[in-house]
Design a protein around this motif. Structure first.
Motif, PDB file in Angstrom:
ATOM      1  N   ASN A   1      43.988  39.781  32.658  1.00 18.59           N
ATOM      2  CA  ASN A   1      44.475  38.559  33.297  1.00 18.59           C
ATOM      3  C   ASN A   1      44.544  37.398  32.309  1.00 18.59           C
ATOM      4  O   ASN A   1      45.520  36.636  32.286  1.00 18.59           O
ATOM      5  CB  ASN A   1      43.552  38.185  34.460  1.00 18.59           C
ATOM      6  CG  ASN A   1      43.565  39.219  35.578  1.00 18.59           C
ATOM      7  OD1 ASN A   1      44.463  40.055  35.637  1.00 18.59           O
ATOM      8  ND2 ASN A   1      42.577  39.168  36.442  1.00 18.59           N
TER       9      ASN A   1
ATOM     10  N   THR B   1      38.888  43.417  35.131  1.00 18.82           N
ATOM     11  CA  THR B   1      40.232  43.277  34.537  1.00 18.82           C
ATOM     12  C   THR B   1      40.496  41.846  34.076  1.00 18.82           C
ATOM     13  O   THR B   1      41.641  41.467  33.857  1.00 18.82           O
ATOM     14  CB  THR B   1      41.330  43.711  35.529  1.00 18.82           C
ATOM     15  OG1 THR B   1      41.249  42.901  36.714  1.00 18.82           O
ATOM     16  CG2 THR B   1      41.176  45.167  35.903  1.00 18.82           C
ATOM     17  N   CYS B   2      39.437  41.053  33.903  1.00 18.79           N
ATOM     18  CA  CYS B   2      39.612  39.674  33.445  1.00 18.79           C
ATOM     19  C   CYS B   2      40.253  39.626  32.061  1.00 18.79           C
ATOM     20  O   CYS B   2      40.981  38.683  31.736  1.00 18.79           O
ATOM     21  CB  CYS B   2      38.280  38.939  33.445  1.00 18.79           C
ATOM     22  SG  CYS B   2      36.986  39.749  32.485  1.00 18.79           S
TER      23      CYS B   2
ATOM     24  N   ASN C   1      41.014  39.697  40.046  1.00 14.17           N
ATOM     25  CA  ASN C   1      40.263  40.662  39.245  1.00 14.17           C
ATOM     26  C   ASN C   1      40.162  41.958  40.032  1.00 14.17           C
ATOM     27  O   ASN C   1      39.598  41.992  41.130  1.00 14.17           O
ATOM     28  CB  ASN C   1      38.873  40.105  38.935  1.00 14.17           C
ATOM     29  CG  ASN C   1      38.176  40.887  37.837  1.00 14.17           C
ATOM     30  OD1 ASN C   1      38.230  42.122  37.802  1.00 14.17           O
ATOM     31  ND2 ASN C   1      37.518  40.184  36.939  1.00 14.17           N
TER      32      ASN C   1
ATOM     33  N   HIS D   1      32.672  38.129  30.356  1.00 15.75           N
ATOM     34  CA  HIS D   1      33.823  37.680  31.138  1.00 15.75           C
ATOM     35  C   HIS D   1      34.815  36.947  30.239  1.00 15.75           C
ATOM     36  O   HIS D   1      34.428  36.175  29.360  1.00 15.75           O
ATOM     37  CB  HIS D   1      33.342  36.747  32.258  1.00 15.75           C
ATOM     38  CG  HIS D   1      34.410  36.351  33.221  1.00 15.75           C
ATOM     39  ND1 HIS D   1      35.176  37.259  33.933  1.00 15.75           N
ATOM     40  CD2 HIS D   1      34.852  35.113  33.598  1.00 15.75           C
ATOM     41  CE1 HIS D   1      36.028  36.610  34.705  1.00 15.75           C
ATOM     42  NE2 HIS D   1      35.855  35.308  34.511  1.00 15.75           N
TER      43      HIS D   1
ATOM     44  N   ASP E   1      40.854  31.337  35.465  1.00 21.68           N
ATOM     45  CA  ASP E   1      39.732  32.257  35.591  1.00 21.68           C
ATOM     46  C   ASP E   1      40.082  33.252  36.688  1.00 21.68           C
ATOM     47  O   ASP E   1      39.772  33.044  37.867  1.00 21.68           O
ATOM     48  CB  ASP E   1      38.466  31.462  35.941  1.00 21.68           C
ATOM     49  CG  ASP E   1      37.210  32.324  35.951  1.00 21.68           C
ATOM     50  OD1 ASP E   1      37.342  33.557  35.844  1.00 21.68           O
ATOM     51  OD2 ASP E   1      36.108  31.771  36.075  1.00 21.68           O
ATOM     52  N   ASP E   2      40.770  34.338  36.294  1.00 20.43           N
ATOM     53  CA  ASP E   2      41.318  35.304  37.246  1.00 20.43           C
ATOM     54  C   ASP E   2      42.219  34.573  38.241  1.00 20.43           C
ATOM     55  O   ASP E   2      43.144  33.912  37.829  1.00 20.43           O
ATOM     56  CB  ASP E   2      40.195  36.089  37.930  1.00 20.43           C
ATOM     57  CG  ASP E   2      39.489  37.040  36.959  1.00 20.43           C
ATOM     58  OD1 ASP E   2      40.170  37.555  36.054  1.00 20.43           O
ATOM     59  OD2 ASP E   2      38.277  37.254  37.089  1.00 20.43           O
ATOM     60  N   ASP E   3      41.934  34.661  39.562  1.00 18.93           N
ATOM     61  CA  ASP E   3      42.817  34.032  40.542  1.00 18.93           C
ATOM     62  C   ASP E   3      42.457  32.572  40.811  1.00 18.93           C
ATOM     63  O   ASP E   3      43.081  31.918  41.638  1.00 18.93           O
ATOM     64  CB  ASP E   3      42.824  34.816  41.852  1.00 18.93           C
ATOM     65  CG  ASP E   3      41.433  34.949  42.464  1.00 18.93           C
ATOM     66  OD1 ASP E   3      40.460  34.889  41.699  1.00 18.93           O
ATOM     67  OD2 ASP E   3      41.318  35.123  43.689  1.00 18.93           O
TER      68      ASP E   3
END
Length: 498
Positions: free
Chosen positions: A118, A114-115, A110, A422, A437-439
């Motif tokens: 992604n 920026t979620c 993130n 989110h 969930d993002d990374d």
């Protein structure tokens, strides 16, 4: 001179000859630092000559060749290794250990709200034909902002295929920059200068629009887009005036996604889709010379291989000036049948493949019943080779020839408005599911996915992506030789979905 070579110092570590392009947003430089140090961008304090780098501007942060850049910030704490090697059970592993043990795919960091981006990328990545087209995309082909966005998405797909966390971080930063160039409204910032949260549906639309322009099926000016081929459907629309004796008006419309409007009566996805197919609208009547009420009836005349459905959960609340969220629980199935939404002509064309599915299901039930009458040692799984029957009509690669779909990705939102909260992607991988969930990528049970239907402050399904249900027939039961000779879709056979 926008490009300079600097030295990056983090603790006792020194990284010489780091190339920085100040024409790029600072977040890209922070992604480079993450690739070198493992320190997440939001945990970094980047200083040069006493000036701290901001996320949104290079102002007053002057870089020259061989300048020393200091980085302060720590990596997230790792779980300390045990002094003696012991057996590790899945239940006792942290997410990093799970990712290694289960060979989980990479995530995307993130970069500051920026979620939404992604999650969109992870959902689209589940479409093998699209993924392969992006992996083979010629980034030097130009195409303006649409070409830049497609090239950045291509780089991101390659990074996610095994490029490592550093490559994924750099690719995500370039993708964000390309997305902002293609859709400047997504680059809005909050009062504190940080990137504002954006609507994932708008991001999805912008990416699909760019791909529609830049991914043709064949190198010809009038060729059909890969997006239109695999994501595009057609509606037969009839308008009947409720207030005057007018002849019905019949037209054809195209769509890249269907909408499920949420009302008090809608409790299931199917009913929400059905209500949109028969609605009352107001339009100008030439007969009456004024606005009149019309009944608009839509029937699907072409089903795409991949069906995108949006839950219309946000509406503008004028008093608070926000896009408020409808939290209502609307159930969605893992297997979707849209036969009743289709035109009579399409229903007739769908019948042969639906009959094959029914015959296979009946045979499976019969086999299962027979196995119960045998010893337990004889009830082995059918190991015969199987033929995968094409899911498209012979003259329309990229269509759906049965009306049956399987859920392969869910994009969810947690929060009370589209400008906050989110976004997370939940994607199918074989017979299991992953939460992206993002990374952070972790396995989740299937029943957790069905709990994403809404009704509270937990994650609510916002976008659904259904893929074609695949029919596999044991070879000796295959009766139509043409099935094995059918053309495969561009870039990837349907076995990738099995």
């Amino acid at each position: 001179m926008p490009k300079v070579s600097v030295k990056v110092k983090w603790g006792k570590e020194m990284y010489p000859d780091v190339e920085v392009n100040t024409d790029d947003e600072p977040v890209l430089f922070k992604a480079q630092i993450f690739a070198l140090t493992g320190v997440q961008p939001e945990r970094q304090k980047v200083v040069c000559k006493g000036v701290t780098l901001r996320d949104d501007s290079w102002a007053n942060f002057k870089l020259t060749n061989n300048a020393l850049v200091l980085v302060m910030g720590s990596k997230e704490e790792d779980v300390p290794a045990a002094p003696v090697e012991q057996t590790r059970f899945v239940e006792d592993m942290n997410e990093a250990e799970l990712a290694t043990a289960l060979d989980l795919p990479e995530g995307l960091i993130n970069l500051g709200n920026t979620c939404y981006m992604n999650a969109t990328v992870q959902c689209l990545k589940t479409v093998p034909e699209l993924r392969n087209a992006l992996l083979n995309y010629d980034a030097s082909s130009g195409g303006g902002t649409a070409g830049g966005l497609t090239a950045a998405l291509s780089e991101t797909m390659r990074a996610l295929e095994g490029g490592g966390a550093g490559a994924c971080a750099a690719a995500a930063a370039r993708l964000l920059q390309a997305l902002h160039a293609a859709a400047p409204r997504l680059a809005e910032r909050g009062a504190g200068g940080q990137l504002a949260q954006q609507d994932a549906s708008e991001c999805w639309t912008e990416i699909v629009r760019a791909l529609r322009m830049r991914l043709p099926i064949a190198p010809a000016p009038d060729s059909k887009s890969l997006i239109e081929q695999y994501f595009g459907g057609t509606l037969d629309v009839e308008l009947v005036c409720s207030e005057a004796d007018e002849p019905p008006t019949r037209t054809s419309e195209t769509f890249l996604q269907l909408s499920c409007f949420i009302s008090q009566d809608v409790k299931y996805l199917q009913s929400g889709l059905r209500s949109k197919m028969a609605e009352q609208i107001t339009k100008m009547s030439e007969t009456l010379g004024r606005d009149a009420v019309y009944t608009k009836t839509s029937k699907i005349s072409r089903l795409p291989a991949y069906l995108t459905v949006q839950f219309v959960r946000f509406y503008y609340k004028e008093k608070e000036s926000i896009n408020a969220k409808i939290l209502k629980d609307v159930k969605f199935p893992l297997e979707l049948d849209v036969y009743e939404l289709c035109s009579p002509e399409l229903q007739e064309r769908l019948t042969p493949m639906r009959t094959k599915f029914k015959e296979l299901e009946d045979a499976s039930i019969e086999t299962s019943g027979n196995s119960k009458n045998k010893n337990h040692g004889d009830s082995k799984k059918d190991s015969r080779r199987k033929t995968i029957v094409p899911y498209w009509f012979e003259n329309d690669v990229g269509s759906n020839n049965s009306g049956y779909y399987r859920l392969q990705a869910v994009l969810t939102h947690r929060g009370r408005s589209s400008s906050s909260g989110h976004y997370v992607a939940w994607v199918a991988r074989g017979d299991s599911w992953l939460r992206c969930d993002d990374d952070s990528v972790a396995p989740v049970p299937e029943d957790e996915v069905l709990k994403l239907s809404g009704g509270g402050d937990w994650h609510c399904a916002y976008l659904l992506l259904y893929g074609p249900k695949i029919l596999e027939i044991p070879e000796e039961e295959e009766e139509e030789p043409m099935v094995t000779d059918a053309p495969e879709p561009a870039g990837n056979p349907p076995t990738a979905l099995a």
